[in-house]
Design a protein around this motif. Sequence first.
Motif, PDB file in Angstrom:
ATOM      1  N   GLN A  56       0.837  -1.203   0.000  1.00 33.06           N
ATOM      2  CA  GLN A  56       0.000   0.000   0.000  1.00 33.06           C
ATOM      3  C   GLN A  56       0.872   1.252   0.000  1.00 33.06           C
ATOM      4  O   GLN A  56       0.594   2.209  -0.723  1.00 33.06           O
ATOM      5  CB  GLN A  56      -0.920   0.022   1.217  1.00 33.06           C
ATOM      6  N   ALA A  57       1.930   1.240   0.799  1.00 31.91           N
ATOM      7  CA  ALA A  57       2.806   2.410   0.898  1.00 31.91           C
ATOM      8  C   ALA A  57       3.499   2.697  -0.427  1.00 31.91           C
ATOM      9  O   ALA A  57       3.745   3.850  -0.767  1.00 31.91           O
ATOM     10  CB  ALA A  57       3.837   2.190   2.003  1.00 31.91           C
ATOM     11  N   MET A  58       3.801   1.651  -1.187  1.00 29.76           N
ATOM     12  CA  MET A  58       4.487   1.836  -2.474  1.00 29.76           C
ATOM     13  C   MET A  58       3.593   2.479  -3.522  1.00 29.76           C
ATOM     14  O   MET A  58       4.091   3.152  -4.421  1.00 29.76           O
ATOM     15  CB  MET A  58       4.996   0.492  -2.992  1.00 29.76           C
ATOM     16  N   THR A  59       2.290   2.269  -3.408  1.00 25.14           N
ATOM     17  CA  THR A  59       1.394   2.744  -4.461  1.00 25.14           C
ATOM     18  C   THR A  59       0.452   3.861  -4.016  1.00 25.14           C
ATOM     19  O   THR A  59      -0.280   4.401  -4.846  1.00 25.14           O
ATOM     20  CB  THR A  59       0.548   1.573  -4.999  1.00 25.14           C
ATOM     21  N   ALA A  60       0.467   4.209  -2.757  1.00 30.57           N
ATOM     22  CA  ALA A  60      -0.481   5.195  -2.223  1.00 30.57           C
ATOM     23  C   ALA A  60      -0.227   6.582  -2.811  1.00 30.57           C
ATOM     24  O   ALA A  60       0.913   7.014  -2.962  1.00 30.57           O
ATOM     25  CB  ALA A  60      -0.380   5.251  -0.709  1.00 30.57           C
ATOM     26  N   GLN A  61      -1.322   7.261  -3.108  1.00 26.49           N
ATOM     27  CA  GLN A  61      -1.253   8.646  -3.556  1.00 26.49           C
ATOM     28  C   GLN A  61      -1.461   9.609  -2.388  1.00 26.49           C
ATOM     29  O   GLN A  61      -1.194  10.798  -2.512  1.00 26.49           O
ATOM     30  CB  GLN A  61      -2.306   8.897  -4.636  1.00 26.49           C
ATOM     31  N   SER A  62      -1.970   9.074  -1.269  1.00 26.73           N
ATOM     32  CA  SER A  62      -2.152   9.876  -0.063  1.00 26.73           C
ATOM     33  C   SER A  62      -2.089   8.954   1.155  1.00 26.73           C
ATOM     34  O   SER A  62      -2.239   7.734   1.025  1.00 26.73           O
ATOM     35  CB  SER A  62      -3.503  10.605  -0.084  1.00 26.73           C
ATOM     36  N   LEU A  63      -1.891   9.544   2.319  1.00 20.87           N
ATOM     37  CA  LEU A  63      -1.861   8.759   3.552  1.00 20.87           C
ATOM     38  C   LEU A  63      -3.212   8.120   3.851  1.00 20.87           C
ATOM     39  O   LEU A  63      -3.276   7.101   4.546  1.00 20.87           O
ATOM     40  CB  LEU A  63      -1.414   9.626   4.730  1.00 20.87           C
ATOM     41  N   ASP A  64      -4.279   8.690   3.309  1.00 16.64           N
ATOM     42  CA  ASP A  64      -5.611   8.115   3.512  1.00 16.64           C
ATOM     43  C   ASP A  64      -5.729   6.714   2.912  1.00 16.64           C
ATOM     44  O   ASP A  64      -6.603   5.943   3.299  1.00 16.64           O
ATOM     45  CB  ASP A  64      -6.683   9.010   2.901  1.00 16.64           C
ATOM     46  N   GLU A  65      -4.861   6.389   1.973  1.00 18.61           N
ATOM     47  CA  GLU A  65      -4.900   5.073   1.334  1.00 18.61           C
ATOM     48  C   GLU A  65      -4.206   3.994   2.169  1.00 18.61           C
ATOM     49  O   GLU A  65      -4.294   2.813   1.826  1.00 18.61           O
ATOM     50  CB  GLU A  65      -4.268   5.140  -0.047  1.00 18.61           C
ATOM     51  N   ILE A  66      -3.540   4.389   3.229  1.00 17.17           N
ATOM     52  CA  ILE A  66      -2.870   3.423   4.097  1.00 17.17           C
ATOM     53  C   ILE A  66      -3.888   2.915   5.092  1.00 17.17           C
ATOM     54  O   ILE A  66      -4.347   3.639   5.967  1.00 17.17           O
ATOM     55  CB  ILE A  66      -1.656   4.065   4.821  1.00 17.17           C
TER      56      ILE A  66
END
Length: 78
Positions: A56-66
């Motif tokens: 998730q961290a590799m592809t996230a566009q924002s911290l909300d995606e974690i």
Amino acid sequence: MAQTTAEFLIEQGKAEGKQDAVLKLLQLQFQHVPETLSREIRNIDNLTRLDTLLEQAMTAQSLDEIDTQFAFNANGNE
């Protein structure tokens, strides 16, 4: 079979390494990682769950995606 102390320590070391990797990646990508998110990540010791967070961290566009809640529940309660 019961886990030996050495096996436990090795697992803990692997978990800490993955926690560090997730947090470092998030810091590089977003500069600031809120303390609450950092604490949630540090509380995860399941290696499979940490792998999910690393992806998730590799592809996230924002911290909300974690999604640490998903990470906690991904493989059932252990």
